[in-house]
Design a protein around this motif. Structure first.
Motif, short mmCIF file in Angstrom:
data_model
loop_
_atom_site.label_atom_id
_atom_site.label_comp_id
_atom_site.label_asym_id
_atom_site.label_seq_id
_atom_site.Cartn_x
_atom_site.Cartn_y
_atom_site.Cartn_z
N PRO A 30 0.81 -1.23 0.00
CA PRO A 30 0.00 0.00 0.00
C PRO A 30 0.84 1.27 0.00
CG PRO A 30 -0.95 -1.60 1.51
CD PRO A 30 0.36 -2.17 1.05
N THR A 31 2.09 1.19 0.47
CA THR A 31 2.98 2.35 0.41
C THR A 31 3.53 2.57 -1.00
OG1 THR A 31 4.84 0.93 1.04
CG2 THR A 31 3.68 2.10 2.83
N LEU A 32 3.20 1.65 -1.92
CA LEU A 32 3.66 1.64 -3.31
C LEU A 32 5.13 1.29 -3.43
CD1 LEU A 32 1.58 4.61 -4.79
CD2 LEU A 32 1.06 2.16 -4.81
N VAL A 81 1.69 0.22 -14.56
CA VAL A 81 2.62 -0.89 -14.45
C VAL A 81 2.53 -1.58 -13.09
CG1 VAL A 81 4.61 0.38 -13.51
CG2 VAL A 81 5.00 -1.57 -15.04
N ALA A 82 1.85 -0.96 -12.13
CA ALA A 82 1.83 -1.47 -10.76
C ALA A 82 0.53 -2.19 -10.44
CB ALA A 82 2.06 -0.34 -9.77
N GLU A 83 0.63 -3.23 -9.63
CA GLU A 83 -0.55 -3.97 -9.17
C GLU A 83 -0.98 -3.39 -7.82
OE1 GLU A 83 -3.14 -5.63 -10.33
OE2 GLU A 83 -1.87 -7.26 -11.07
N HIS A 84 -1.64 -2.23 -7.89
CA HIS A 84 -1.95 -1.47 -6.69
C HIS A 84 -3.40 -1.61 -6.23
CE1 HIS A 84 -3.55 1.07 -9.80
NE2 HIS A 84 -2.35 1.36 -10.27
N GLY A 85 -4.23 -2.26 -7.03
CA GLY A 85 -5.62 -2.47 -6.64
C GLY A 85 -6.55 -1.34 -6.99
N GLY A 86 -6.02 -0.25 -7.56
CA GLY A 86 -6.85 0.88 -7.93
C GLY A 86 -7.11 0.94 -9.41
N LYS A 134 14.55 11.43 5.09
CA LYS A 134 14.70 12.02 6.42
C LYS A 134 14.83 10.98 7.52
CE LYS A 134 12.05 16.08 5.00
NZ LYS A 134 10.76 16.82 5.13
N GLY A 135 14.91 9.69 7.13
CA GLY A 135 15.13 8.64 8.11
C GLY A 135 13.88 8.10 8.76
N ARG A 136 12.73 8.41 8.18
CA ARG A 136 11.47 7.93 8.75
C ARG A 136 10.93 6.76 7.93
NH1 ARG A 136 10.11 13.71 8.93
NH2 ARG A 136 8.71 13.36 7.15
N SER A 137 10.13 5.93 8.54
CA SER A 137 9.47 4.83 7.83
C SER A 137 8.32 5.40 7.01
CB SER A 137 8.94 3.79 8.82
OG SER A 137 9.99 3.19 9.54
N PRO A 138 8.08 4.84 5.82
CA PRO A 138 6.96 5.32 5.00
C PRO A 138 5.64 5.16 5.74
CG PRO A 138 8.42 3.92 3.72
CD PRO A 138 8.84 3.79 5.14
N SER A 139 4.86 6.22 5.79
CA SER A 139 3.61 6.19 6.53
C SER A 139 2.38 6.37 5.65
CB SER A 139 3.60 7.29 7.60
OG SER A 139 3.74 8.57 6.99
N GLN A 140 2.57 6.87 4.43
CA GLN A 140 1.44 7.12 3.55
C GLN A 140 1.07 5.86 2.77
OE1 GLN A 140 -0.21 10.22 3.45
NE2 GLN A 140 1.09 10.49 5.26
N GLN A 141 -0.21 5.53 2.75
CA GLN A 141 -0.68 4.35 2.04
C GLN A 141 -1.72 4.73 1.00
OE1 GLN A 141 -2.01 1.24 4.66
NE2 GLN A 141 0.01 0.99 5.62
N TYR A 142 -1.65 4.05 -0.12
CA TYR A 142 -2.61 4.29 -1.20
C TYR A 142 -3.86 3.46 -0.96
CZ TYR A 142 -4.84 4.13 -5.78
OH TYR A 142 -5.76 4.20 -6.80
N LEU A 143 -4.98 4.12 -0.74
CA LEU A 143 -6.27 3.48 -0.58
C LEU A 143 -7.17 3.96 -1.71
CD1 LEU A 143 -6.66 3.99 3.28
CD2 LEU A 143 -5.87 1.94 2.08
N PRO A 144 -7.44 3.12 -2.69
CA PRO A 144 -8.17 3.58 -3.89
C PRO A 144 -9.57 4.09 -3.57
CG PRO A 144 -7.16 1.43 -4.24
CD PRO A 144 -7.05 1.71 -2.79
N HIS A 145 -9.93 5.22 -4.15
CA HIS A 145 -11.29 5.72 -4.15
C HIS A 145 -11.83 5.49 -5.56
CE1 HIS A 145 -10.84 7.71 -0.22
NE2 HIS A 145 -9.64 8.05 -0.63
N VAL A 146 -12.31 4.27 -5.78
CA VAL A 146 -12.64 3.83 -7.13
C VAL A 146 -13.70 4.72 -7.77
CG1 VAL A 146 -13.55 1.92 -8.51
CG2 VAL A 146 -11.96 1.46 -6.63
N TRP A 147 -14.66 5.17 -6.99
CA TRP A 147 -15.79 5.92 -7.55
C TRP A 147 -15.35 7.25 -8.15
CZ3 TRP A 147 -17.12 10.65 -5.48
CH2 TRP A 147 -16.49 10.98 -4.27
N ILE A 148 -14.23 7.82 -7.65
CA ILE A 148 -13.75 9.07 -8.24
C ILE A 148 -12.53 8.83 -9.13
CG2 ILE A 148 -12.36 9.65 -6.21
CD1 ILE A 148 -14.10 12.13 -8.60
N GLU A 149 -11.61 7.97 -8.70
CA GLU A 149 -10.41 7.70 -9.50
C GLU A 149 -10.75 6.90 -10.74
OE1 GLU A 149 -7.30 6.00 -7.11
OE2 GLU A 149 -7.82 7.26 -5.40
N GLY A 150 -11.84 6.14 -10.69
CA GLY A 150 -12.26 5.34 -11.84
C GLY A 150 -13.23 6.04 -12.75
N ALA A 151 -13.50 7.32 -12.49
CA ALA A 151 -14.40 8.08 -13.35
C ALA A 151 -13.77 8.29 -14.72
CB ALA A 151 -14.73 9.43 -12.71
#
Length: 440
Positions: free
Chosen positions: A321-323, A342-347, A370-387
């Protein structure tokens, strides 16, 4: 009098219908707010960060490279955002084989309508020029061949070290969805050749009933009404990746304008581009055949380094989910990311989705630097991203938003002008359209 009573405010059915529409509108508004509010906050953060970056960034010798492979929508967006945010000592390198950004949405129209070809190719300098000037972005025109754990190997013999690698290579398709030439002039020549073939042909067949096939078949029929146009669909519907509302209305429109649709058949285009072979082995002759089928993910970059990260079912790159690359027991590359087709991201595999994904990749790479762990995750919003917005001929278009349990929404509209609103396409990637006839 009866007709008036049917639409009177006291009519229970009419009142109920208005109430349902009001409730649905409220739901759509709340959904949009839930997506666009955080996205707008991110954009504001990015813009403020860009101002600060412009004032403070200084190029250095031997910077650590954040390489982005692929200069279409996904690659350009993430490269631009990162180039205006990377700290001192880092630089973004965009590797792309094409001379210009290819505005793919206009390709079906320009395969039929002559005179606008050059507008479909946007100079990268107009999109990325500011970051290039300040030294935070280097664009290399070459084909990426393979990745090692530390380097990207190019077709021109270069080996570029990287600290982070972002794969945004998309997928391969045959003309007219994409053109073979990597230069604008060569691609324009391909377009003009297709235009001439369409103009000369009386009987034309289009294979594939996705958006590209539907748009080009409908454009041919409405710009050249006397031509006999046949569209083949391998399914029992057109636009099979979308909902029934869109499928039904698109099919009805195709029928109204005179495009003949043949369902549940997957012919094969023969090399002469004038005949097709049906599944039973028989052939049919036409004056011109256009194939608008199939997409092949461009994931070969990882064949040597991490073949386990490529899906055996789809050929796409497996990501978390962090891609970031999805690790396996015998490999882990937290500094490699993939997004877009190219990515199998589910969106959805749409331009709107890559704008969301680009922000995730940007933030996670900056966190890693900056030495931090990735915290952002991709959560598909199919109804808008799939428009999707799809034209069905020169006089009609549809805007469609997917949804569950009959909540998908469809809006019919007017067609696009001959130039396919190309100025809007330029603005979409941050460039200013100089006007038809003024392209360098």
């Amino acid at each position: 009098m009866t007709a008036l009573n049917d639409t009177n405010d006291t009519n229970p059915k009419s009142s109920q219908s208005r109430l349902i529409k009001t409730v649905n509108s409220a739901r759509v508004f709340l959904k949009l707010l839930g997506v666009f509010l955080p996205y707008s906050i991110r954009l504001l953060r990015i813009r403020i960060g860009t101002i600060y970056h412009n004032l403070t960034y200084k190029p250095v010798d031997s910077p650590k490279n954040v390489i982005v492979v692929g200069g279409s929508f996904a690659g350009v967006q993430v490269a631009n955002w990162l180039a205006n945010a990377v700290p001192l000592g880092h630089r973004v390198v965009l590797v792309e084989k094409n001379s210009h950004f290819n505005y793919l949405f206009a390709f079906p129209r320009y395969a039929v309508v002559a005179g606008y070809e050059r507008g479909a190719f946007i100079p990268y300098e107009d999109i990325l020029g500011d970051a290039v000037k300040k030294g935070s972005l280097l664009r290399i025109r070459s084909e990426a061949l393979t990745a090692t754990a530390t380097q990207l190997l190019l077709a021109d013999g270069q080996a570029i070290d990287y600290a982070y690698l972002i794969i945004a290579t998309g997928s391969s398709q045959s003309p007219p969805a994409k053109w073979i030439s990597t230069g604008r002039e060569g691609a324009c020549d391909e377009m003009r050749s297709t235009q001439r073939s369409v103009s000369k042909a009386s009987r034309i067949v289009v294979l594939g009933s996705g958006a590209v096939g539907v748009e080009i078949a409908a454009d041919i029929k409405t710009y050249f009404p006397d031509k006999y146009v046949t569209l083949f669909s391998s399914r029992n519907v057109v636009m099979p990746q979308f909902g029934r509302k869109l499928q039904i209305d698109v099919a009805d429109t195709l029928k109204q304008i005179g495009v003949v649709v043949r369902y549940n058949t997957r012919p094969k285009a023969l090399p002469d581009r004038k005949s097709i072979q049906l599944p039973d082995g028989t052939t049919e002759e036409y004056d011109f055949v256009l194939s608008c089928t199939g997409q092949t993910p461009n994931s070969a970059l990882l064949n040597a380094l991490a073949p386990q990260a490529i899906s055996k079912q789809t050929g796409r790159i497996l990501v978390k989910p962090t891609l970031q690359l999805q690790p396996a027991d015998d490999f882990s590359f937290p500094n490699i990311f993939a997004l877009g087709d190219v990515a199998e991201h589910g969106g959805p595999r749409m331009a709107r989705a890559v704008f969301m994904q680009a922000g995730i990749v940007r933030d996670n790479i900056l966190g890693l630097i900056k030495g931090r762990s990735p915290s952002q995750q991709y959560l598909p919003h199919v109804w808008i991203e799939g428009a999707i917005q799809v034209t069905v001929g020169k006089n009609k278009s549809f805007a469609y938003m997917p949804g569950d349990n009959g909540t998908d929404m469809l809006f019919a509209g007017a067609g696009y002008p001959d130039d396919f609103n190309i100025a809007h396409g330029w603005r979409l990637v941050g460039a200013n359209y100089p006007g038809h006839g003024k392209l360098s």
